[in-house]
Motif scaffolding. Structure first.
Motif, PDB file in Angstrom:
ATOM      1  N   MET A   1       0.786  -0.787  -0.060  1.00 37.55           N
ATOM      2  CA  MET A   1       0.033  -0.176   0.081  1.00 37.55           C
ATOM      3  C   MET A   1       1.045   1.804   0.025  1.00 37.55           C
ATOM      4  O   MET A   1       2.186   1.330   0.366  1.00 37.55           O
ATOM      5  N   SER A   2       0.854   2.283  -1.091  1.00 35.30           N
ATOM      6  CA  SER A   2       0.869   3.661  -0.430  1.00 35.30           C
ATOM      7  C   SER A   2       1.562   3.908   0.607  1.00 35.30           C
ATOM      8  O   SER A   2       0.108   3.767   1.897  1.00 35.30           O
ATOM      9  N   ASP A   3       2.370   5.135   0.338  1.00 34.38           N
ATOM     10  CA  ASP A   3       2.411   5.928   2.042  1.00 34.38           C
ATOM     11  C   ASP A   3       1.031   7.202   2.010  1.00 34.38           C
ATOM     12  O   ASP A   3       1.087   7.281   3.611  1.00 34.38           O
ATOM     13  N   GLU A   4       0.611   7.594   0.882  1.00 36.29           N
ATOM     14  CA  GLU A   4      -0.304   8.261   0.957  1.00 36.29           C
ATOM     15  C   GLU A   4      -1.754   7.411   1.242  1.00 36.29           C
ATOM     16  O   GLU A   4      -2.796   8.102   1.557  1.00 36.29           O
ATOM     17  N   CYS A   5      -1.865   6.469   1.445  1.00 38.40           N
ATOM     18  CA  CYS A   5      -3.464   5.897   1.570  1.00 38.40           C
ATOM     19  C   CYS A   5      -3.550   5.013   2.629  1.00 38.40           C
ATOM     20  O   CYS A   5      -2.477   3.797   1.948  1.00 38.40           O
ATOM     21  N   HIS A   6      -3.648   4.573   3.607  1.00 36.90           N
ATOM     22  CA  HIS A   6      -3.672   3.419   4.021  1.00 36.90           C
ATOM     23  C   HIS A   6      -4.795   3.260   5.284  1.00 36.90           C
ATOM     24  O   HIS A   6      -5.430   4.429   5.243  1.00 36.90           O
ATOM     25  N   LEU A   7      -5.037   1.977   5.382  1.00 38.03           N
ATOM     26  CA  LEU A   7      -6.215   2.024   6.497  1.00 38.03           C
ATOM     27  C   LEU A   7      -6.477   2.563   8.079  1.00 38.03           C
ATOM     28  O   LEU A   7      -4.484   2.920   8.569  1.00 38.03           O
ATOM     29  N   ARG A   8      -7.216   2.487   8.296  1.00 37.68           N
ATOM     30  CA  ARG A   8      -6.892   3.635   9.952  1.00 37.68           C
ATOM     31  C   ARG A   8      -7.049   2.905  10.517  1.00 37.68           C
ATOM     32  O   ARG A   8      -6.742   1.946  10.474  1.00 37.68           O
ATOM     33  N   GLU A   9      -6.160   3.447  11.868  1.00 36.66           N
ATOM     34  CA  GLU A   9      -6.465   2.838  13.034  1.00 36.66           C
ATOM     35  C   GLU A   9      -6.963   1.981  13.013  1.00 36.66           C
ATOM     36  O   GLU A   9      -8.339   2.435  13.947  1.00 36.66           O
ATOM     37  N   GLY A  10      -7.241   0.873  13.590  1.00 31.61           N
ATOM     38  CA  GLY A  10      -7.688  -0.427  14.090  1.00 31.61           C
ATOM     39  C   GLY A  10      -8.662  -0.468  13.396  1.00 31.61           C
ATOM     40  O   GLY A  10      -9.558  -1.371  13.450  1.00 31.61           O
ATOM     41  N   VAL A  11      -8.690   0.019  11.866  1.00 28.27           N
ATOM     42  CA  VAL A  11      -9.597  -0.350  11.317  1.00 28.27           C
ATOM     43  C   VAL A  11      -9.272  -1.953  10.378  1.00 28.27           C
ATOM     44  O   VAL A  11      -8.256  -2.562  10.084  1.00 28.27           O
ATOM     45  N   GLU A  12     -10.474  -2.731  10.827  1.00 32.45           N
ATOM     46  CA  GLU A  12     -10.124  -4.391   9.737  1.00 32.45           C
ATOM     47  C   GLU A  12     -10.942  -4.225   8.228  1.00 32.45           C
ATOM     48  O   GLU A  12     -12.151  -3.913   8.736  1.00 32.45           O
ATOM     49  N   LEU A  13     -10.779  -4.470   6.897  1.00 29.19           N
ATOM     50  CA  LEU A  13     -11.330  -4.897   6.057  1.00 29.19           C
ATOM     51  C   LEU A  13     -12.720  -5.829   6.504  1.00 29.19           C
ATOM     52  O   LEU A  13     -13.049  -6.470   7.021  1.00 29.19           O
ATOM     53  N   ASN A  14     -14.161  -5.146   5.948  1.00 27.11           N
ATOM     54  CA  ASN A  14     -15.203  -6.215   6.160  1.00 27.11           C
ATOM     55  C   ASN A  14     -15.967  -6.200   5.216  1.00 27.11           C
ATOM     56  O   ASN A  14     -15.751  -4.885   3.372  1.00 27.11           O
ATOM     57  N   LEU A  15     -16.907  -7.662   4.587  1.00 28.46           N
ATOM     58  CA  LEU A  15     -16.778  -7.755   2.870  1.00 28.46           C
ATOM     59  C   LEU A  15     -17.877  -6.969   3.020  1.00 28.46           C
ATOM     60  O   LEU A  15     -18.196  -5.879   1.494  1.00 28.46           O
ATOM     61  N   ALA A  16     -19.194  -6.177   3.242  1.00 28.21           N
ATOM     62  CA  ALA A  16     -19.605  -5.006   2.746  1.00 28.21           C
ATOM     63  C   ALA A  16     -19.488  -4.132   2.375  1.00 28.21           C
ATOM     64  O   ALA A  16     -19.988  -3.216   1.561  1.00 28.21           O
ATOM     65  N   ASP A  17     -18.159  -3.448   3.725  1.00 25.80           N
ATOM     66  CA  ASP A  17     -17.525  -2.232   2.813  1.00 25.80           C
ATOM     67  C   ASP A  17     -16.789  -2.403   1.347  1.00 25.80           C
ATOM     68  O   ASP A  17     -16.855  -1.492   0.911  1.00 25.80           O
ATOM     69  N   VAL A  18     -15.910  -3.551   1.861  1.00 27.41           N
ATOM     70  CA  VAL A  18     -15.657  -3.487   0.665  1.00 27.41           C
ATOM     71  C   VAL A  18     -16.275  -4.193  -0.937  1.00 27.41           C
ATOM     72  O   VAL A  18     -15.883  -2.978  -1.953  1.00 27.41           O
ATOM     73  N   GLU A  19     -17.695  -4.377  -0.902  1.00 27.74           N
ATOM     74  CA  GLU A  19     -19.069  -4.955  -1.821  1.00 27.74           C
ATOM     75  C   GLU A  19     -19.209  -3.082  -2.379  1.00 27.74           C
ATOM     76  O   GLU A  19     -19.918  -2.939  -2.821  1.00 27.74           O
ATOM     77  N   LYS A  20     -19.346  -2.263  -1.108  1.00 30.25           N
ATOM     78  CA  LYS A  20     -19.913  -0.994  -1.282  1.00 30.25           C
ATOM     79  C   LYS A  20     -18.612  -0.056  -2.047  1.00 30.25           C
ATOM     80  O   LYS A  20     -19.306   0.294  -3.464  1.00 30.25           O
ATOM     81  N   ILE A  21     -17.485  -0.438  -1.787  1.00 24.37           N
ATOM     82  CA  ILE A  21     -16.152   0.256  -2.810  1.00 24.37           C
ATOM     83  C   ILE A  21     -16.853  -0.120  -4.019  1.00 24.37           C
ATOM     84  O   ILE A  21     -16.329   0.527  -5.096  1.00 24.37           O
ATOM     85  N   ALA A  22     -16.456  -1.445  -3.810  1.00 24.49           N
ATOM     86  CA  ALA A  22     -16.024  -2.221  -5.533  1.00 24.49           C
ATOM     87  C   ALA A  22     -17.767  -1.743  -6.357  1.00 24.49           C
ATOM     88  O   ALA A  22     -16.928  -1.215  -7.482  1.00 24.49           O
ATOM     89  N   MET A  23     -18.892  -1.392  -5.701  1.00 26.70           N
ATOM     90  CA  MET A  23     -20.096  -1.012  -6.193  1.00 26.70           C
ATOM     91  C   MET A  23     -20.030   0.160  -6.728  1.00 26.70           C
ATOM     92  O   MET A  23     -20.038   1.362  -7.729  1.00 26.70           O
ATOM     93  N   GLY A  24     -19.517   1.558  -5.843  1.00 27.96           N
ATOM     94  CA  GLY A  24     -19.271   2.806  -5.826  1.00 27.96           C
ATOM     95  C   GLY A  24     -18.195   2.968  -7.221  1.00 27.96           C
ATOM     96  O   GLY A  24     -18.622   3.658  -7.862  1.00 27.96           O
TER      97      GLY A  24
END
Length: 62
Positions: free
Chosen positions: A1-24
């Motif tokens: 992952m780039s230095d400019e964009c990274h997961l927020r502290e304490g956040v884990e990827l979840n399927l629901a949000d990844v699906e929303k990102i993909a659909m968006g």
């Protein structure tokens, strides 16, 4: 992952949000095509795109 964009502290990827990102992103691509071809602003795609952008904001610092 780039230095400019990274997961927020304490956040884990979840399927629901990844699906929303993909659909968006997919809807944004469709919207762009339609806008260039027809000068339209389809409201149904706007909501899907916004949900995807909101999911990105919840998960990533960019």
């Amino acid at each position: 992952m780039s230095d400019e964009c990274h997961l927020r502290e304490g956040v884990e990827l979840n399927l629901a949000d990844v699906e929303k990102i993909a659909m968006g992103l997919k809807s944004l691509a469709s919207y762009s095509m339609l806008a260039y071809e027809h000068d339209d602003d389809p409201e149904d795609l706007d909501e899907i795109v916004q949900e995807g952008l909101d999911a990105i904001d919840r998960l990533f610092n960019c």
